[in-house]
Write a protein that holds these residues in place. Structure first.
Motif, PDB file in Angstrom:
ATOM      1  N   GLN A  44       0.711  -1.301  -0.200  1.00 52.34           N
ATOM      2  CA  GLN A  44      -0.001   0.138   0.033  1.00 52.34           C
ATOM      3  C   GLN A  44       0.811   1.213   0.193  1.00 52.34           C
ATOM      4  O   GLN A  44       0.374   2.176  -0.636  1.00 52.34           O
ATOM      5  N   GLU A  67       8.654   2.267 -12.367  1.00 50.92           N
ATOM      6  CA  GLU A  67       7.935   3.827 -12.438  1.00 50.92           C
ATOM      7  C   GLU A  67       9.011   4.714 -11.480  1.00 50.92           C
ATOM      8  O   GLU A  67       9.273   5.861 -11.976  1.00 50.92           O
ATOM      9  N   SER A  74      11.839   8.750 -11.155  1.00 51.41           N
ATOM     10  CA  SER A  74      11.543   9.705 -10.435  1.00 51.41           C
ATOM     11  C   SER A  74      12.284  11.015 -10.363  1.00 51.41           C
ATOM     12  O   SER A  74      13.670  10.443 -10.526  1.00 51.41           O
ATOM     13  N   ARG A  89       6.146   8.170   2.207  1.00 44.60           N
ATOM     14  CA  ARG A  89       5.653   6.771   2.540  1.00 44.60           C
ATOM     15  C   ARG A  89       6.141   5.772   1.465  1.00 44.60           C
ATOM     16  O   ARG A  89       6.380   4.863   1.562  1.00 44.60           O
ATOM     17  N   GLN A  90       6.192   6.113   0.156  1.00 44.40           N
ATOM     18  CA  GLN A  90       6.757   5.637  -0.733  1.00 44.40           C
ATOM     19  C   GLN A  90       8.470   4.901  -0.698  1.00 44.40           C
ATOM     20  O   GLN A  90       8.387   3.990  -1.008  1.00 44.40           O
ATOM     21  N   LYS A 112       5.687  -0.517 -10.541  1.00 39.51           N
ATOM     22  CA  LYS A 112       5.657   0.741  -9.574  1.00 39.51           C
ATOM     23  C   LYS A 112       7.394   0.935  -9.504  1.00 39.51           C
ATOM     24  O   LYS A 112       7.894   1.970  -9.486  1.00 39.51           O
ATOM     25  N   TYR A 130       1.934   2.093  -3.483  1.00 38.32           N
ATOM     26  CA  TYR A 130       0.946   2.689  -4.443  1.00 38.32           C
ATOM     27  C   TYR A 130       0.613   4.104  -3.921  1.00 38.32           C
ATOM     28  O   TYR A 130      -0.448   4.351  -4.699  1.00 38.32           O
ATOM     29  N   SER A 131       0.807   4.463  -2.713  1.00 39.59           N
ATOM     30  CA  SER A 131       0.333   5.737  -2.339  1.00 39.59           C
ATOM     31  C   SER A 131       0.847   6.920  -2.859  1.00 39.59           C
ATOM     32  O   SER A 131       1.907   6.710  -3.758  1.00 39.59           O
ATOM     33  N   ASN A 132       0.257   7.986  -2.678  1.00 34.07           N
ATOM     34  CA  ASN A 132       0.797   9.155  -3.415  1.00 34.07           C
ATOM     35  C   ASN A 132       1.663  10.081  -2.527  1.00 34.07           C
ATOM     36  O   ASN A 132       2.092  11.135  -3.105  1.00 34.07           O
ATOM     37  N   ASN A 133       1.868   9.632  -1.428  1.00 37.70           N
ATOM     38  CA  ASN A 133       2.798   9.993  -0.271  1.00 37.70           C
ATOM     39  C   ASN A 133       4.266  10.017  -0.847  1.00 37.70           C
ATOM     40  O   ASN A 133       4.510   8.654  -0.782  1.00 37.70           O
ATOM     41  N   LEU A 134       5.143  10.677  -1.112  1.00 34.95           N
ATOM     42  CA  LEU A 134       6.547  10.417  -1.234  1.00 34.95           C
ATOM     43  C   LEU A 134       7.317   9.895  -0.237  1.00 34.95           C
ATOM     44  O   LEU A 134       7.929   8.838  -0.480  1.00 34.95           O
TER      45      LEU A 134
END
Length: 548
Positions: free
Chosen positions: A83, A126, A130, A92-93, A123, A86-90
């Motif tokens: 999760q 991807e 970044s 947390r990624q 991901k 796949y989150s949008n929080n950098l």
């Protein structure tokens, strides 16, 4: 030591809480722990984890993270990691990506398939694009370790589109050395299997690798990773036009790395040269291209390198060069290859080194007469004969190949074949007839056939009439018990096959029979009586069952 002293010794140790069995068990446990730690260090080094503490400083949010626990490949908090990716929080990624990387690096059996099944590979790919430098490092590091898995694991990453992005990262001038190292290592893992070699080559990765190498100094740590990856790409199967277009810059790079002092770099460099010099198509042109770089003297130096891992690929490369034309072999002869081989045969007992050294002599002996003369001048024949008597079977076989090749080439040069015969090679070849390989038996029989033909032509009054085959149905006998060591006698026999090889005792006593039948070439049957003579009929022309 009497019983009283033994009792006093036991009481002394027991008073101080020392137990002999307990101490022994403790020592065993300590040894097991030491071995386990050494194994873990090797695994961590292979996954490039040794520099973890130097390159990364734990963040404040990372210190209180729950520790990942692996029990039967069931990973705690795994869903949270997925999760987080796949989150949008950098942030947390980055934390989740760092956990995945540690999981792949620290686990003894990395759960690669479980990570792939979670669907996070796209991901990871991807994140390679970044703008966050640390996220890019973590994703490239994790993909590198995943690509160290099986072919199916590599296919998943390649199908996700990672390879073109790897090439773009190498072309990016702003890319850090750390990211480059992970990317180069990942490309090397992809090209480690020949299935993907062509794909990596078509992506333009080789050109980028050579460009990066040209920007580095000789002591840069990235050169080792580059050498490994370039070595893998040298196995690619491509057309002639493409091969010549990229071979020149690769040879320039290899000619630079072969003069470095790092053993690992030398290993991959010489292995790449052995790949490039091997192959049936345009072999002479390939060998000439390697010779034109001026690397032959350096290859001769590395033949006696102290590291066994460097010696083996060097010997393979020199063996491939020895299969070239007379002018190419002449160059390595002038570099003193035969004297170095003699030193190797005397100084080393390693089976692989002796085998490769004998293979080089066999390849040299399969050429023209001046090569045979160089072998004789170097005194190689006695060394080969000694190996056929006092070595392992693989080395014996290679030494026998070399002797048989020298005899075959020397047939029309009486002064050469006389020197070989006078060295005492006949008995060593006859002793090798006990082996169970048909190929080497044929080679020995043809070598002895050549000797007998030469002896028959030598004793004929008109040698020029019988300079070739002495006759289709002529049979010769080679006696062991003759005063000169061997004697040629003339006896007619009617052959009933391509070969008819028969040994007899005294006037029809039981011996060995070796002939061809419908099932192939049969091996001799052991007998308790030593044969007095060997009978060989000859076909019109000698065949070519000789190793090149």
């Amino acid at each position: 030591m009497n019983s009283v002293q033994i009792q006093r010794k036991k009481s002394f140790k027991s008073n101080r809480v020392f137990d002999v069995d307990l101490l022994f068990q403790n020592r065993q446990k300590q040894n097991i722990e030491i071995r386990r730690q050494l194994r873990d260090d090797i695994i961590f080094k292979h996954r490039n984890l040794s520099s973890l503490n130097e390159k990364y400083i734990p963040q404040a949010e990372e210190i209180h993270e729950p520790k990942l626990i692996i029990r039967n490949l069931k990973i705690e908090n795994f869903s949270e990691m997925v999760q987080g990716v796949y989150s949008n929080n950098l942030e947390r990624q980055l934390i989740s990506m760092r956990k995945f990387r540690k999981l792949l690096a620290e686990a003894r059996v990395p759960p690669i398939q479980q990570i792939i099944d979670a669907g996070v590979i796209p991901k990871f790919v991807e994140f390679l694009q970044s703008n966050h430098i640390h996220l890019k490092i973590e994703s490239s590091w994790a993909l590198k370790n995943i690509l160290a898995g099986s072919i199916d694991h590599i296919k998943v990453v390649v199908n996700a589109g990672a390879l073109p992005i790897f090439v773009q990262l190498l072309q990016n001038e702003s890319c850090t050395d750390e990211i480059r190292e992970h990317v180069i290592w990942a490309i090397g893992n992809i090209s480690s299997d020949e299935i993907f070699c062509d794909l990596v080559f078509r992506s333009g990765a080789l050109k980028c690798l050579l460009y990066v190498l040209n920007q580095l100094k000789d002591d840069h740590p990235l050169i080792l990773t580059l050498a490994r990856t370039i070595c893998n790409l040298c196995r690619v199967k491509i057309s002639e036009t493409e091969w010549w277009s990229w071979m020149a810059p690769v040879l320039v790079a290899l000619s630079r790395m072969i003069h470095l002092n790092d053993d690992d770099i030398l290993y991959f460099t010489c292995l790449a040269l052995s790949y490039l010099s091997d192959g049936e198509f345009y072999r002479i042109q390939r060998i000439q291209a390697i010779i034109n770089t001026g690397m032959c003297p350096r290859l001769m130096e590395l033949m006696i390198h102290k590291n066994f891992n460097v010696q083996i690929p060097v010997l393979k490369c020199v063996k491939n060069i020895s299969t070239g034309s007379d002018s190419q072999v002449k160059i390595i002869l002038h570099c003193g290859v035969l004297n170095l081989i003699k030193d190797l045969l005397v100084s080393t007992l390693h089976r692989m080194i002796r085998k490769e050294a004998c293979s080089i002599v066999s390849a040299i002996a399969s050429g023209s007469a001046h090569r045979i003369q160089a072998i004789l001048d170097a005194g190689m024949i006695p060394f080969l004969i000694n190996l056929t008597r006092n070595s392992d079977f693989i080395t014996k076989k290679e030494a026998t190949w070399a002797i048989c090749s020298a005899i075959r080439i020397s047939y029309h040069q009486p002064y050469l074949i006389r020197q070989i015969i006078n060295s005492g090679c006949i008995q060593s070849m006859i002793d090798m007839l006990d082996c169970k390989e048909t190929e080497i038996i044929f080679a020995i029989l043809e070598a002895i056939q050549t000797i007998l033909r030469f002896g028959e032509s030598a004793k004929t009054p008109n040698n020029q009439e019988n300079d070739g085959d002495p006759g289709g149905s002529t049979d010769f006998t080679l006696h062991h018990n003759s005063p000169t060591g061997f004697q040629f006698l003339h006896q007619p026999i009617i052959p009933f096959g391509a070969f008819h090889f028969k040994t007899v005792g005294e006037f029809g006593s039981p011996g060995l029979i070796l002939q061809n039948d419908q099932n192939g070439f049969r091996l001799p049957v052991e007998t308790s009586q030593k044969p007095d003579a060997y009978y060989f009929p000859f076909v019109n022309q000698p065949s070519n069952h000789f190793k090149s």
